[in-house]
Structures are given as structure tokens and as C-alpha cells.
Enzyme design. Structure first.
Site, PDB file in Angstrom:
ATOM      1  N   ARG A 278       0.867  -1.184   0.000  1.00  0.00           N
ATOM      2  CA  ARG A 278       0.000   0.000   0.000  1.00  0.00           C
ATOM      3  C   ARG A 278       0.900   1.228   0.000  1.00  0.00           C
ATOM      4  NH1 ARG A 278      -2.251   0.624   5.434  1.00  0.00           N
ATOM      5  NH2 ARG A 278      -0.802   2.362   5.635  1.00  0.00           N
ATOM      6  N   HIS A 282      -3.571   4.454   4.978  1.00  0.00           N
ATOM      7  CA  HIS A 282      -4.691   3.520   5.123  1.00  0.00           C
ATOM      8  C   HIS A 282      -5.980   4.178   4.643  1.00  0.00           C
ATOM      9  CE1 HIS A 282      -7.418   0.577   6.806  1.00  0.00           C
ATOM     10  NE2 HIS A 282      -8.005   1.515   7.514  1.00  0.00           N
ATOM     11  N   TYR A 291       4.267   5.560  11.422  1.00  0.00           N
ATOM     12  CA  TYR A 291       4.645   4.157  11.635  1.00  0.00           C
ATOM     13  C   TYR A 291       5.552   3.585  10.552  1.00  0.00           C
ATOM     14  CZ  TYR A 291       0.442   3.591   8.665  1.00  0.00           C
ATOM     15  OH  TYR A 291      -0.493   3.686   7.672  1.00  0.00           O
TER      16      TYR A 291
END
Length: 387
Positions: A278, A282, A291
Site C-alpha cells: 500500500r 490507510h 509508523y
């Protein structure tokens, strides 16, 4: 006292358990877009190759436009799919029109390929209930927001297909999309177990994009791979390079064919783990910089769109003129979809109509209050000034 337990890694709970087959991954194109093996090219017709490419290019441009619309406040929270175009477009193109897909909130490209109007996707994101009204003849279930709930539902739909005429092989397959995080949910295990026991015509397509929001896949499971989990239920599990559209297409086409007509020693259902990345957040509400440090070079080099473009140029199926014309056509299609989305009109009071089968007293009071405010101030005043 001696023990056969593996030493634990406190950061992830222990070592991952590998299986001799776990390292195998189907790949037809290398990272530069050339066939990995000499010989005959994959048996994909030229027109299908071009439709694969155009679908992926449309998906990326749609993704960019949707993110822009969200930042302008014209649609709500959006889940980008950049990097996952090959897995979505190629798998959906491997289906027949009568096959069903059970999508998540990120599978917009698959929904568009299988017949859903991109304007309806945008309308739903704008808050219009009409955007979820899938037209007759389009076998796309409304998108699923809770994680993994679509898996047992897809299994149920596929089982119903076999119950209609137990004496014949089913002529419809049911493809269920989910992410790597879904494999940690109970619905995943229940759905796959049921699918194996009742031998249903289903394909379980896991988009392993390496991140379940901010949780990396190595903290999701101690299994060596996600596809390896299929063995527990007697299903075939296949790993494929999810950023290689040719490999995804061939693997999905085979799984769909087996779902409809398995060999004597095979079960119908298959689980495909499409290994991909990805590239973006998100959702538009997420900050991936908290992160991870950008996109690793190894994943950036696997971008599915330039890989397929190189392959098509090698076969002299596309050139610069084709690319420029494609850009113009895609932009025109998306502009038209945005116009259709913004032309949708609705009554704000309809928001109270679909919460429960019967309107509760609390909802009735809220609706009455909204109508009082609208009568006093007008809809434009209720919308505010954007502050």
C-alpha cells in the site's frame, strides 16, 4: 527441563512458522516488466492486455482525483489503492459477468471493472445512499466496512449456488476480497472452514498490502504466509506477486475455473494471497509517517503500472501516442463521473430513513428538529460557511 518451544521475540510474540511451500510465489514479470522466462508469452489476448492496462491507469487516476476531492471537502474519508491496481483490476477481469464480487472499502477498481459506475462510488462517498444501490445485472455486493464480515457471507452465497441444483457444477463463482488484517478475525476462519467443508465455488482473495492500518503483517501472524492458512481448512492456498498483473490474472482465472469445475481430487475454493504494498495511507484520515519511513525502494520498483507498460511496449502494443490519448480519455471519463456525482440531489431528512427498519422515537424527534431548523434558516445556512 528441556523444551521444544521456539525462542520468543518479545517485539512480535515469537518466530513465524514456515512451511516448505511457503516461499513459492507466482510471478510472470520481473521488476523491469520483462518476462521472467523465455518462451511463449502468457495466453492473454492482446485486447485483454490493453484493457488490463487501461483499467489500471484509470484506477490510479481515479485514486488521485478522489483524494483531491476529499481534501476539498467534496467527499468523505477515502481509502486509497495506489500500488494495488494490478491485484484489483487483473482479478476482476478474470471473472465472467455473472460471477459475484464481495468487496471492501478499498476495492474501487475491482468494482468499476465489474460494472459499477464510478459516479456511484463517489456519490456514496459524498453521503448519498443512492450510491450504494447496485444496478440490476451488476454482480457487486455493497462494500463492507467491518473487517472480514464479507467472508462468511460470500461463502453463504457460494453455498446457495450449489444448493440450487446439486446435480450440476455451478456456473457462477464468488470472489471475496479482504486484507491481511482480516486473516486475524474469527469471520475469516469460520468462512474458510465452512467453504472447505461444503466445497463451495468461491475464491478468497487476500490483498496482503503489508499493513493493517499501522500494524505490519509480521505482527499479524506467526504463520510463514497468509496463503498457508488455507491448508488448515483443506483449501488450496496460492501466493502471487500482487503487483504483477499478468500473474494475478492467470492465477485468478485458474481459481475461478476450478471453482466452477474442479478435478476429482480438488476442492472448489481457493485462497489467493496477492503480495503487494500500500503506497499511500490507510485512509485519508491516516498519517503513515507515524509508523513507517516512506515506501521502501524494493516496493517502489515493483510499481505495477510501469511494469505492464514496459511489457506492452516490448510487444509494440502501445506507444507515446497511445499513452497521450489514453490520458485524455481517462480524464474525460473521470470528469464526467464527478459531474454525475455532484448532480445527485437528495433530501437531508433521508438520513433518518435507513438507520433501523422502523424509525425510533429518538430518530423521529431528531428529524423533526432538523425540519424545524431547515424551515427557520434554510438548507444553505445549515451547511455553514466552511469554517
Amino acid at each position: 527441563m528441556a523444551t521444544d518451544r521456539h525462542p520468543r521475540d518479545a517485539s512480535i510474540g515469537g518466530p513465524r512458522r514456515d512451511h516448505p511451500d511457503d516461499g513459492c510465489i507466482v510471478q510472470l514479470l520481473d521488476e523491469d516488466g520483462h518476462l521472467r522466462q523465455e518462451g511463449e508469452p502468457p495466453s492473454i489476448p492482446e485486447d485483454e492486455l490493453l484493457e488490463l492496462y487501461e483499467g489500471m491507469r484509470f484506477a490510479r487516476r481515479f485514486d488521485e482525483r478522489a483524494l483531491s476531492l476529499q481534501r476539498q471537502g467534496r467527499i468523505a474519508t477515502y481509502a486509497p489503492m495506489r500500488g494495488q491496481e494490478a491485484a484489483q483490476v487483473a482479478s476482476a477481469r478474470a471473472l465472467a459477468d455473472d460471477d459475484w464480487i464481495y468487496p471492501t472499502y478499498r476495492d474501487n477498481a475491482a468494482k468499476i471493472v465489474h460494472g459499477l459506475d464510478p459516479a456511484d462510488i463517489l456519490a456514496a462517498l459524498r453521503g448519498h445512499q443512492s450510491g450504494y444501490a447496485v444496478p440490476d445485472g451488476v454482480n457487486v455486493m455493497p462494500e463492507y466496512i467491518p473487517i472480514a464480515t464479507q467472508i462468511p457471507q460470500a461463502t453463504g452465497g457460494a453455498w446457495a449456488e450449489t444448493l440450487q441444483d446439486p446435480e450440476r457444477d455451478p456456473d457462477t463463482a464468488y470472489l471475496c476480497y479482504f486484507g491481511d488484517g482480516a486473516t486475524s478475525e474469527g469471520d475469516f476462519h469460520e468462512g474458510l472452514n465452512f467453504a472447505g467443508v461444503f466445497d463451495v465455488p468461491a475464491v478468497f482473495f487476500c490483498n496482503n498490502n503489508q499493513w493493517s492500518i499501522s500494524t505490519p503483517v509480521e505482527r499479524q501472524t506467526r504463520s510463514g504466509t497468509l496463503a498457508g492458512k488455507a491448508r488448515a481448512y483443506g483449501l488450496e492456498g496460492i501466493r502471487v506477486d500482487g503487483m504483477d498483473p499478468l500473474a494475478v490474472y492467470e492465477v485468478t482465472r485458474r481459481a475461478v475455473s476450478k471453482a466452477k469445475d474442479p478435478a476429482a481430487d480438488e476442492l472448489r475454493p481457493t485462497m489467493i494471497e496477492a503480495v503487494q504494498y500500500r503506497y499511500g495511507a490507510h485512509t485519508s484520515s491516516d498519517d503513515p509517517s507515524r509508523y513507517r519511513d516512506g515506501v521502501d525502494e524494493e516496493w517502489a520498483d515493483k510499481d505495477p503500472i510501469p511494469r505492464l507498460a514496459t511489457y506492452l511496449r516490448d510487444r509494440e502494443l502501445i506507444d507515446d501516442e497511445y499513452e497521450a490519448d489514453l490520458d485524455d480519455r481517462i480524464d474525460a471519463e473521470i470528469d464526467a463521473a464527478v459531474d454525475r456525482m455532484e448532480a445527485v440531489e437528495t433530501d437531508p431528512a433521508e438520513m433518518f430513513d435507513h438507520v433501523y427498519a422502523e424509525r425510533t422515537p429518538e430518530l423521529a424527534d431528531q428529524r423533526a428538529e432538523l425540519e424545524r431548523l431547515r424551515a427557520e434558516y434554510g438548507d444553505e445556512a445549515l451547511a455553514g460557511d466552511g469554517q
